[in-house]
Design a protein around this motif. Structure first.
Motif, PDB file in Angstrom:
ATOM      1  N   TYR A 306       0.829  -1.199   0.000  1.00  8.38           N
ATOM      2  CA  TYR A 306       0.000   0.000   0.000  1.00  8.38           C
ATOM      3  C   TYR A 306       0.870   1.259   0.000  1.00  8.38           C
ATOM      4  CZ  TYR A 306      -3.418   3.496   1.384  1.00  8.38           C
ATOM      5  OH  TYR A 306      -4.213   4.619   1.420  1.00  8.38           O
ATOM      6  N   GLY A 309       2.573   1.238  -3.576  1.00 11.77           N
ATOM      7  CA  GLY A 309       1.681   1.248  -4.729  1.00 11.77           C
ATOM      8  C   GLY A 309       0.648   2.343  -4.722  1.00 11.77           C
ATOM      9  N   VAL A 310       0.179   2.752  -3.548  1.00 12.54           N
ATOM     10  CA  VAL A 310      -0.877   3.762  -3.452  1.00 12.54           C
ATOM     11  C   VAL A 310      -0.316   5.113  -3.016  1.00 12.54           C
ATOM     12  CG1 VAL A 310      -3.083   4.362  -2.375  1.00 12.54           C
ATOM     13  CG2 VAL A 310      -2.580   1.986  -2.959  1.00 12.54           C
ATOM     14  N   HIS A 368     -10.307   4.771   1.700  1.00 11.83           N
ATOM     15  CA  HIS A 368     -10.291   4.403   0.293  1.00 11.83           C
ATOM     16  C   HIS A 368     -11.684   4.596  -0.277  1.00 11.83           C
ATOM     17  CE1 HIS A 368     -11.469   0.773   2.519  1.00 11.83           C
ATOM     18  NE2 HIS A 368     -12.149   0.411   1.444  1.00 11.83           N
ATOM     19  N   GLN A 378      -6.083   8.510  -0.363  1.00 11.74           N
ATOM     20  CA  GLN A 378      -4.984   7.776   0.247  1.00 11.74           C
ATOM     21  C   GLN A 378      -4.784   8.215   1.683  1.00 11.74           C
ATOM     22  OE1 GLN A 378      -0.833   9.838  -0.807  1.00 11.74           O
ATOM     23  NE2 GLN A 378      -1.866   9.063  -2.621  1.00 11.74           N
ATOM     24  N   GLN A 483      -5.698   1.184  -7.523  1.00 16.06           N
ATOM     25  CA  GLN A 483      -5.189   1.528  -6.202  1.00 16.06           C
ATOM     26  C   GLN A 483      -6.277   1.432  -5.136  1.00 16.06           C
ATOM     27  OE1 GLN A 483      -3.651   5.447  -6.916  1.00 16.06           O
ATOM     28  NE2 GLN A 483      -1.595   4.709  -7.445  1.00 16.06           N
ATOM     29  N   GLN A 484      -7.446   1.958  -5.439  1.00 12.83           N
ATOM     30  CA  GLN A 484      -8.517   1.966  -4.449  1.00 12.83           C
ATOM     31  C   GLN A 484      -9.083   0.569  -4.201  1.00 12.83           C
ATOM     32  OE1 GLN A 484      -9.185   4.860  -2.719  1.00 12.83           O
ATOM     33  NE2 GLN A 484      -7.359   5.423  -3.888  1.00 12.83           N
TER      34      GLN A 484
END
Length: 530
Positions: A306, A309-310, A368, A378, A483-484
């Motif tokens: 997370y 990547g996010v 999210h 985020q 991402q979400q």
């Protein structure tokens, strides 16, 4: 307070206790951090060695598979042939395997080196824990030694992420050759392991050996059974529980372990004496140690993805984000080691596991958005991540010391190696089971969310006057949706992990009833009392 280094020699006990603890701690840190240090280097390994998508996960899984499958055998070999000897052999094997991994030029060579590292770790790790039990006298000295051991065990994963991120970013020139940074994640172990192995005979006392008593049928069935179970659980995390190889290896592994149990009941010198489980306190400690790694694996596995990547952190930044975990765990382990001589283990470990559960629940609340149109949401590191990393570190530090102490307390001297092997096996199998379970939950949530978002997007596109996005807009939208949706799956895994931590806490509160006064004594175990 008595200094470990100035303790007078007692029968069967080595004088250089401080240096003995340093060697044992270095070995345990290498073994634990090697499970995560290669994670960040995986994209670079894939690029340089041409790994296939199917083969790349085995850089991590191969190590865990061999390590978990051979722990019982490694622990018993220490009891039979001398713990220092097996500990030293494990360090040498680990160091040589790390060298082979660092110079590997093909996929098979690197995977073989990772398996050999797992063998070295399976020899060294249970011997290291047993050496603490037999080297340090019960009471404050052993408590402090276990605090250091627990800190290395718990913080090693976070240190691996940080060290892996730093080393992967380097490309030093050695003897006119440019060395890829990912190779350093392996090569760094070689000099450390060899130096520790060379110093072991000087600072570690050897235990009695009992050659000729190895239970060969038990060793074969137990090792193959554990390999099957660990392989099946690892595969379930990526291929699902109904996949053919997952089912086959799990069923075969469980069947072999059943055969192993029957052999052990009849063996004159069993690989795993079932008297190890006769103490309710020890059995509770083993059970809790099987559940708790699943909680910690959830944090490292999903939170590291997370954050990168996010939230967009680099590998080194991700490693630094977990640095407070290492510091908090080390401080909490030291605090716990001083309290365990005055407070019953149930209250320390029970409180620690509750803190871990609260931390995972906090991670499950990471913001999210999976409602269409999906918005880029985020977490904030200081508000949504850091407080729960710190809380988790304190909880694990409060838990690992008393649970490790109670797991090996009053184990017979001739069984200390296999007792340590059982504890380490519970951690490995529990981690694999937890990761497989949490991955199943996360993947199912991700699939459900993706289907819901896709259906909503199709309905929106059919509305009169709906705008047609450009290719760039479509690509950006897909990144945000991915991402979400991942965050949705990760938070579901965190919530299930919190439930596992609560179950571990329940085991501790109900069954771990040994008194703190008993932990300060050595002697034969009393079966049926605790």
């Amino acid at each position: 307070m008595t200094d470990l280094r100035t303790e007078q020699r007692a029968p069967g006990q080595h004088a250089h206790l401080g240096w003995a603890l340093v060697l044992i701690s270095i070995a345990q840190l290498m073994v634990v951090l090697d499970g995560t240090i290669a994670n960040i280097a995986l994209p670079f390994i894939k690029r340089d060695l041409g790994f296939s998508d199917a083969g790349l996960p085995w850089v991590v899984t191969g190590y865990a598979l061999v390590f978990g499958g051979l722990l019982l055998l490694g622990g018993r070999l220490g009891d039979l042939y001398g713990r220092r000897r097996v500990f030293t052999l494990g360090l040498v094997v680990f160091a040589v395997a790390s060298l082979l991994g660092g110079v590997a030029t093909t996929e098979p060579l690197l995977l073989a080196a990772r398996g050999l590292q797992g063998l070295g770790a399976a020899l060294a790790s249970p011997a290291a824990l047993a050496l603490i039990t037999t080297t340090f006298p019960a009471g404050p000295q052993r408590n402090r030694a276990f605090a250091v051991y627990a800190a290395m065990s718990g913080a090693g994963a976070a240190v691996g992420l940080l060290l892996g991120g730093w080393l992967t970013g380097l490309s030093p020139d050695l003897l006119g050759l440019t060395v890829e940074g990912w190779r350093l994640t392996f090569l760094i172990n070689t000099p450390i392991g060899l130096v520790a192995a060379a110093l072991a005979p000087r600072f570690l006392a050897e235990s009695e050996s009992h050659p000729g008593e190895l239970d060969i049928p038990g060793a074969l069935t137990g090792t193959l059974g554990l390999l099957g179970v660990v392989f099946g659980l690892s595969r379930a995390a990526t291929h699902g529980w109904t996949e053919t190889w997952t089912v086959t290896t799990l069923v075969g592994g469980v069947a072999l372990l059943g055969l192993f149990a029957m052999i052990e009941l009849r063996a004159e010198h069993p690989l795993l004496p079932f008297r190890i489980f006769a103490s309710r306190t020890r059995a509770a400690s083993f059970g809790a140690m099987m559940l708790l790694p699943a909680a910690m694996f959830a944090m490292f596995f999903y939170l590291s993805q997370y954050i990168q990547g996010v939230m967009g952190y680099s590998p080194l930044q991700a490693g630094l984000a977990f640095l407070p975990f290492s510091g908090g765990l080390i401080l909490a382990a030291g605090f716990s080691s001083s309290l365990v001589s005055r407070v019953d283990p149930r209250y320390l470990a029970g409180t620690g596991t509750l803190m871990a559960a609260i931390s995972l629940y906090g991670f499950s609340r990471i913001p999210h958005d999976t409602t269409f149109p999906v918005v880029a949401v985020q977490a904030g590191y200081l508000t949504d991540i850091l407080p729960f990393i710190v809380l988790m570190s304190i909880g694990m530090g409060m838990t690992f010391v008393p649970v490790t102490l109670t797991a090996v307390h009053h184990v017979r001297a001739e069984d200390s190696g296999i007792g340590s092997g059982v504890l380490n096996t519970m951690q490995q199998v529990g981690g694999a089971l937890g990761l497989a379970t949490l991955s199943t939950v996360a993947l199912r949530t991700i699939e459900t969310s993706r289907e819901a978002v896709s259906a909503a997007a199709q309905q929106a596109a059919q509305l009169p006057g709906a705008p047609i996005p450009t290719a760039a807009q479509q690509q950006a939208m897909e990144i945000v949706i991915g991402q979400q949706i991942f965050a949705d799956g990760a938070t579901s895994a965190f919530l299930v992990g919190a439930g596992m931590a609560l179950l571990g806490s329940l085991v501790i509160w109900v069954f771990l009833n040994v008194k703190h006064t008993e932990l300060a004594t050595d002697g034969p175990e009393v079966v049926g009392v605790h």
